[in-house]
Design a protein around this motif. Structure first.
Motif, mmCIF file in Angstrom:
data_model
loop_
_atom_site.group_PDB
_atom_site.id
_atom_site.type_symbol
_atom_site.label_atom_id
_atom_site.label_comp_id
_atom_site.label_asym_id
_atom_site.label_seq_id
_atom_site.Cartn_x
_atom_site.Cartn_y
_atom_site.Cartn_z
ATOM 1 N N GLN A 816 0.843 -1.208 0.000
ATOM 2 C CA GLN A 816 0.000 0.000 0.000
ATOM 3 C C GLN A 816 0.872 1.250 0.000
ATOM 4 N N SER A 817 1.926 1.266 0.869
ATOM 5 C CA SER A 817 2.813 2.435 0.919
ATOM 6 C C SER A 817 3.504 2.620 -0.429
ATOM 7 N N PHE A 818 3.978 1.506 -1.013
ATOM 8 C CA PHE A 818 4.708 1.550 -2.271
ATOM 9 C C PHE A 818 3.827 2.141 -3.371
ATOM 10 N N TYR A 819 2.577 1.630 -3.462
ATOM 11 C CA TYR A 819 1.714 2.086 -4.554
ATOM 12 C C TYR A 819 1.213 3.511 -4.328
ATOM 13 N N SER A 820 1.050 3.915 -3.058
ATOM 14 C CA SER A 820 0.614 5.308 -2.852
ATOM 15 C C SER A 820 1.751 6.263 -3.220
ATOM 16 N N LEU A 821 3.003 5.836 -2.987
ATOM 17 C CA LEU A 821 4.155 6.653 -3.394
ATOM 18 C C LEU A 821 4.181 6.757 -4.921
ATOM 19 N N LEU A 822 3.914 5.622 -5.593
ATOM 20 C CA LEU A 822 3.889 5.601 -7.053
ATOM 21 C C LEU A 822 2.803 6.538 -7.586
ATOM 22 N N GLU A 823 1.660 6.544 -6.871
ATOM 23 C CA GLU A 823 0.545 7.393 -7.296
ATOM 24 C C GLU A 823 0.942 8.873 -7.244
ATOM 25 N N VAL A 824 1.623 9.265 -6.142
ATOM 26 C CA VAL A 824 2.064 10.663 -5.999
ATOM 27 C C VAL A 824 3.055 11.021 -7.119
ATOM 28 N N LEU A 825 3.993 10.092 -7.402
ATOM 29 C CA LEU A 825 5.009 10.366 -8.428
ATOM 30 C C LEU A 825 4.367 10.533 -9.807
ATOM 31 N N THR A 826 3.427 9.632 -10.155
ATOM 32 C CA THR A 826 2.826 9.735 -11.494
ATOM 33 C C THR A 826 1.900 10.943 -11.591
ATOM 34 N N GLN A 827 1.323 11.343 -10.468
ATOM 35 C CA GLN A 827 0.388 12.478 -10.500
ATOM 36 C C GLN A 827 1.134 13.795 -10.723
ATOM 37 N N ASP A 828 2.241 13.981 -9.988
ATOM 38 C CA ASP A 828 2.889 15.291 -9.998
ATOM 39 C C ASP A 828 4.202 15.332 -10.779
ATOM 40 N N HIS A 829 4.765 14.177 -11.104
ATOM 41 C CA HIS A 829 6.139 14.212 -11.627
ATOM 42 C C HIS A 829 6.312 13.315 -12.854
ATOM 43 N N MET A 830 5.321 13.350 -13.771
ATOM 44 C CA MET A 830 5.424 12.495 -14.958
ATOM 45 C C MET A 830 6.619 12.861 -15.829
ATOM 46 N N ASN A 831 6.946 14.152 -15.907
ATOM 47 C CA ASN A 831 8.108 14.547 -16.723
ATOM 48 C C ASN A 831 9.369 13.869 -16.209
ATOM 49 N N PHE A 832 9.445 13.791 -14.896
ATOM 50 C CA PHE A 832 10.615 13.154 -14.285
ATOM 51 C C PHE A 832 10.634 11.652 -14.612
ATOM 52 N N ILE A 833 9.466 10.993 -14.441
ATOM 53 C CA ILE A 833 9.405 9.546 -14.725
ATOM 54 C C ILE A 833 9.765 9.278 -16.195
ATOM 55 N N ALA A 834 9.284 10.190 -17.074
ATOM 56 C CA ALA A 834 9.545 10.012 -18.507
ATOM 57 C C ALA A 834 11.041 10.086 -18.821
ATOM 58 N N SER A 835 11.809 10.724 -17.928
ATOM 59 C CA SER A 835 13.240 10.880 -18.212
ATOM 60 C C SER A 835 14.080 9.739 -17.616
ATOM 61 N N LEU A 836 13.403 8.775 -16.969
ATOM 62 C CA LEU A 836 14.160 7.692 -16.317
ATOM 63 C C LEU A 836 14.696 6.683 -17.339
ATOM 64 N N GLU A 837 15.606 5.839 -16.873
ATOM 65 C CA GLU A 837 16.171 4.785 -17.712
ATOM 66 C C GLU A 837 15.060 3.807 -18.132
ATOM 67 N N PRO A 838 15.173 3.219 -19.343
ATOM 68 C CA PRO A 838 14.112 2.312 -19.824
ATOM 69 C C PRO A 838 13.790 1.188 -18.842
ATOM 70 N N HIS A 839 14.825 0.564 -18.224
ATOM 71 C CA HIS A 839 14.501 -0.582 -17.347
ATOM 72 C C HIS A 839 13.706 -0.138 -16.118
ATOM 73 N N VAL A 840 13.926 1.131 -15.660
ATOM 74 C CA VAL A 840 13.156 1.634 -14.502
ATOM 75 C C VAL A 840 11.705 1.870 -14.913
ATOM 76 N N VAL A 841 11.528 2.474 -16.109
ATOM 77 C CA VAL A 841 10.164 2.727 -16.605
ATOM 78 C C VAL A 841 9.417 1.398 -16.756
ATOM 79 N N MET A 842 10.081 0.402 -17.345
ATOM 80 C CA MET A 842 9.427 -0.894 -17.542
ATOM 81 C C MET A 842 9.084 -1.533 -16.198
#
Length: 1014
Positions: A816-842
């Motif tokens: 639950q903690s892991f996925y809520s953190l993921l939710e915050v990251l995708t909500q506010d920081h998609m540009n950052f996620i888009a710049s990550l290494e391919p294996h991290v994105v996958m």
């Protein structure tokens, strides 16, 4: 060939219900489950009922039939259900002497068929609604038949009143409302008439069957009165819904005093074993909604009610029975919860009744060991009466100034007298049940404020006696430990009670004299505290310390802070007796007590956590504290040497360290008051934490370190840091913390997650610290344009998610903690996620894909939300790139490129979401609908293929209907993700799911399409 099959079933039933050998029972259970699912189950159940020689086989048949009629998929046809209903009624009518559990199971079966078929029609006739006609023939026969008839109505009312999880709540409410409007009043009237007949006869209550009939009639009446008339009682255990929402059409039954009289007469004429049921009915009748009556009618009704209560109090023979006593206390409480004091005082016998109730309460309180759970209702009655005194407009005297002090005195003295009895007889100490004590003290705080002079005089007298005896015992050389413990127990109760009555002060109703009285009480508690604190090196009493903390909490709420007049008489008294001249000096007493507790009681978790909660509350509203030398001492010496609870070697387990976060939150707030931009002061404050981090780093750098010690040091440290991070909600102070932790110490946290990912006691605190660091509390993460801190922080966070996520699904709480953190990251920081290494994105995408099928609804909902943010981002990027360039493939956006390299990832998620919506019991349909539209728009060709294969998997005659469902799903949907379009899609999906379910209900093909979609 059927008969041997029956014999085998009978043997299995005997094995299931009688054998003590678990293996045999398990085998029997397995075989019977197979029987329940077999096609000839229905016919065999009938044979078992007809020819079965044991009660157990009859029970099996009844329960199997109940399952058959309850199933939602492939339900039994209407004719078959009518036949079963008629068969059950005939069976019960011709066999009145069945085993009780068989009769019960068959009645349950009748009730289930009737409820689920309530809206079924045959030739314009609602076939399952003539319930009173069904039981009339039972009521005209022997007493045994009567009992069955009444039990049928009782069980049916209960069944219809209870929602079950297998059918939608809306369907339940629809049936319950229809039953209420068409049948319930007739059933209640019938029940009252039968009770009148029974009470009119010379009841031979030694006759077991007549006793049984009366009991079933009372249960039926209670079930009618306890019906959830308007769908508000969601929780049966709550007693707070004190209003029974009787429909207006029932008015006649309550305006006629004979209904009320019937139950009061029954109470006096039947044996005590049945009286609790009568009183339960009276509690419901007393709670009828006020708006059912006009003022004159209500006064008349209340008058009859009070007369009945007076009769019971005047003849209390049955009350010593604990169940009777409990229900009667509930009845008394309803007198005030449903009627106003102004109405009660106008009742003719009010003076006599209030005297009887006061005597009853005093006697009850004095017998503290008898039915302690019932006292709550008596205290709640007096609390409500006392609270109404300032508002009562009636000229008639309420006499509460006479009787309330008697109740207060009885409560206080009885608690003190209980102490030595509990010690002497080794009984359970009520003080150990913190919830119960707190509840009673809350009630007493209002009761004791009525005629407060008398309460204070009593408390001063009792406290002085106990304190003097206590002092003499401590000074004497030959006093016994038991005597000392008794006095400490008495003082514990007194300190709790003093805290409660001070907490009951209402600013607008208080006078200077009352504040001066509070001063007298406070002085005494503080003097006692000085005495007990001086002895802590030799001995201390945990319960007494907890009472002190409860007292300090009440004192803080009422007398410390901006809302209190500093000229209050309380402060004058404190100045005269103890030399505490102003609020700052009083605050220093608080902080002194907090430090003393942390020093001497560091190993006692209840005292430590309550002490730290007090410190936390003080740090929130009193910046003055920082000026105190004791607070400066804490800010400069927060080490295990001074505060033992910060030590790591003596902790019994890792979760005991939770209180450290509270401690450091308070210290962080106090530090921030004068911190400004003073980095030296911050570094100085962080020295103990720096040393701890260095120690962990040192340990982790060797191969042979003590793992337990390293874990303890690390967990303590991250809990401390989370407290500081929570408190530092200003940008300047947060930046100091961030520069301190990054880059120096982040690798240590990453290493800890690598090493101990399988130990939630370690990973949860680390992940919570990270979640706190990325929480944009009060805009503290708004870094300057030129600052790389945002990227650095999120690079570290995503690195930790990747490191940890590999085994997250094993631990629900952590996932639950892991996925809520993921939710915050995708909500506010998609540009950052888009710049990550391919294996991290996958990795992030595969985690979301896995989470979509999680059993935990919170995880699944969080994944839908994260997926929606990602899909929306992708769709926007694609739309932009399509406008800029003719071919989206030429884009250099790394994220788009990854997605185009691996289209199967998004397609797999589209298939998963659609699969859940069509084939599973989808509990979060709204959440699922949000990413689905984006997934469809990104994969239109794949969606078309998926749709065709689902349609083709249906039987030929259903393919057209399924095709139409999909057509309607996309009806009016445009190629965009605007809110209006999404909402329309969500509505379409709701209809789609319903239509697909209806279409597939009788289809055996639907199941196989799961294989296609996986």
């Amino acid at each position: 060939n059927m008969i041997p099959g029956l014999a085998q079933l009978e043997i299995l039933c005997k094995q299931l219900y009688e054998t003590t050998d678990t293996a045999v029972r398990h085998q029997a259970e397995k075989a019977l489950v197979e029987f329940t699912n077999s096609p000839d189950c229905l016919s065999k159940c009938q044979l078992l009922l007809e020819r079965g020689s044991s009660s157990y086989s009859q029970l099996l048949a009844a329960t199997c039939l109940s399952k058959l009629v309850s199933r939602t998929s492939n339900p039994l046809p209407l004719e078959q259900r009518i036949d079963i209903r008629n068969y059950v009624l005939n069976y019960l009518a011709t066999r009145p002497k069945l085993a009780a559990f068989v009769t019960q199971a068959l009645i349950q079966l009748y009730a289930r068929i009737t409820k689920l078929g309530w809206f079924d029609c045959q030739k314009d006739d609602y076939v399952f609604r003539n319930v009173i006609a069904d039981v009339t023939r039972f009521l005209q026969d022997s007493v045994e038949h009567c009992i069955i008839g009444v039990t049928i109505l009782s069980q049916l009312t209960n069944e219809i009143n209870q929602a079950d999880t297998t059918h939608p709540l809306t369907k339940h409410r629809k049936i319950a409302s229809s039953f209420r409007d068409s049948s319930l009043f007739d059933i209640f009237t019938l029940s009252c008439n039968l009770l009148k007949q029974a009470s009119g006869k010379n009841l031979n209550l030694n006759d077991e069957s007549q006793h049984g009939l009366l009991m079933q009639l009372l249960k039926l009446s209670y079930n009618c009165l306890n019906y959830d008339f308007i769908g508000t009682s969601t929780d049966e255990s709550s007693d707070d819904l004190c209003t029974v929402q009787i429909p207006t059409s029932w008015r006649s039954a309550f305006l006629d005093s004979s209904t009320l009289q019937l139950f009061f007469n029954l109470y006096h004429s039947i044996p005590p074993s049945l009286s609790p049921l009568v009183l339960s009915c009276l509690v419901q009748i007393a709670s009828v909604r006020r708006s059912l009556f006009n003022n004159a009618e209500r006064a008349k009704f209340l008058s009859h009610l009070v007369d009945g209560v007076k009769r019971i109090l005047a003849n209390p023979q049955c009350l010593p029975d604990p169940n009777n006593y409990h229900e009667f206390c509930r009845l008394l409480a309803r007198l005030k919860s449903n009627y106003q004091l102004g109405e009660l005082v106008k009742v003719e016998n009010y003076p006599e009744v209030i005297r009887l109730i006061a005597n009853f309460t005093v006697t009850s309180l004095q017998h503290w060991e008898f039915a302690p759970n019932s006292v709550h209702y008596l205290l709640s009655l007096w609390q409500r009466l006392a609270a109404s005194v300032p508002y009562v407009k009636a000229t008639e005297p309420h006499l509460l100034e006479t009787y309330t002090p008697e109740v207060t005195k009885a409560y206080i003295t009885s608690r003190l007298e209980s102490v030595h009895v509990i010690l002497r007889d080794g009984l359970e100490d009520p003080l150990d049940d913190a919830g119960l004590v707190q509840q009673q003290l809350d009630q007493l705080s209002t009761i004791g404020r009525c005629e407060y002079e008398k309460t204070c005089a009593l408390l001063v007298q009792l406290f002085d006696q106990a304190a003097q005896t206590y002092q003499e015992l401590l000074q004497s050389t030959n006093s016994s430990a038991v005597d000392i413990t008794v006095q400490e127990g008495r003082l514990t109760w007194l300190v709790y009670i003093i805290g409660a009555v001070i907490g009951g002060r209402v600013s607008f109703a208080s006078t200077d004299e009352q504040d001066a009285m509070d001063g007298e009480l406070v002085c005494r508690v503080l003097q006692l505290m000085n005495l007990t604190d001086s002895r802590l090196a030799q001995a201390g009493n945990e319960r007494l310390e907890l009472a002190m903390l409860s007292f300090f909490e009440q004192f803080r709420k009422i007398y410390i802070g901006d809302q209190v007049q500093k000229s209050s008489k309380l402060y004058r008294r404190l100045s005269e007796v103890l030399g505490l001249n102003d609020e700052t000096m009083v605050l220093s007493v608080f902080i002194g007590k907090i430090i003393t507790n942390l020093k001497y009681w560091g190993q006692c978790e209840p005292i430590t956590s309550k002490t730290l909660q007090l410190l936390n509350d003080l740090s929130l509203g009193y910046p003055l504290l920082v000026k105190l030398s004791a607070v400066q001492f804490m800010l400069n010496n927060h080490t295990s040497e001074h505060f033992s609870f910060l030590g790591v070697n003596n902790q019994s387990n890792l979760s005991d360290m939770r209180c450290r976060t509270t401690f450091y939150t308070a210290l962080g707030r106090l530090l921030m008051v004068d911190l400004g931009e003073d980095e030296d002061q911050f570094e100085q404050f962080m020295l103990p934490l720096t040393a701890a981090f260095e120690a962990v780093a040192q340990m982790l750098s060797t191969n042979t370190f003590n793992e337990q010690e390293a874990k303890r040091t690390l967990v303590g440290l991250v809990r401390d840091l989370r407290g500081i991070a929570f408190a530092f909600n200003a940008k300047t102070s947060f930046m100091m913390l961030f520069d301190w932790i990054y880059p120096a110490y982040m690798p240590i946290l990453q290493r800890a997650i690598e090493l101990w990912y399988h130990d939630p006691a370690c990973t949860t605190p680390v992940l919570k610290l990270m979640a706190e660091l990325v929480h944009n509390r009060s805009q503290r993460l708004q870094f300057d344009v030129s600052s790389p801190n945002g990227i650095l922080l999120f690079r570290e966070t995503s690195k930790m998610i990747t490191t940890y996520g590999t085994s997250t699904s094993d631990y629900p709480k952590l996932s639950q903690s892991f996925y809520s953190l993921l939710e915050v990251l995708t909500q506010d920081h998609m540009n950052f996620i888009a710049s990550l290494e391919p294996h991290v994105v996958m990795y992030i995408l595969s985690s979301i894909s896995e989470g979509l099928t999680a059993l935990d609804t919170m995880v699944c909902t969080g994944c839908c939300s994260s997926l929606d943010h990602i899909v929306t981002y992708l769709f926007k990027q694609l739309s932009r790139s399509t406008k800029k360039r003719p071919t989206p493939m030429a884009t250099d956006d790394r994220f788009l490129h990854i997605m185009q390299q691996h289209p199967e990832m998004i397609q797999q998620m589209l298939s998963t979401v659609l699969n859940i919506i069509i084939f599973e019991d989808c509990r979060n349909q709204w959440s699922m609908s949000r990413p689905l539209l984006g997934l469809i728009l990104l994969n239109e060709k794949y969606f078309a293929d998926l749709r065709n294969s689902i349609v083709n998997s249906q039987p030929p005659e259903k393919q057209q209907a399924m095709h139409l469902c999909f057509e309607n799903l996309m009806e009016g949907i445009e190629r965009n993700l605007l809110t209006k379009n999404r909402d329309r899609f969500t509505q379409n999906l709701s209809v789609f799911r319903r239509e697909v379910n209806d279409s597939m209900k009788n289809s055996t093909y639907g199941v196989n399409s799961n294989d296609m979609m996986s």
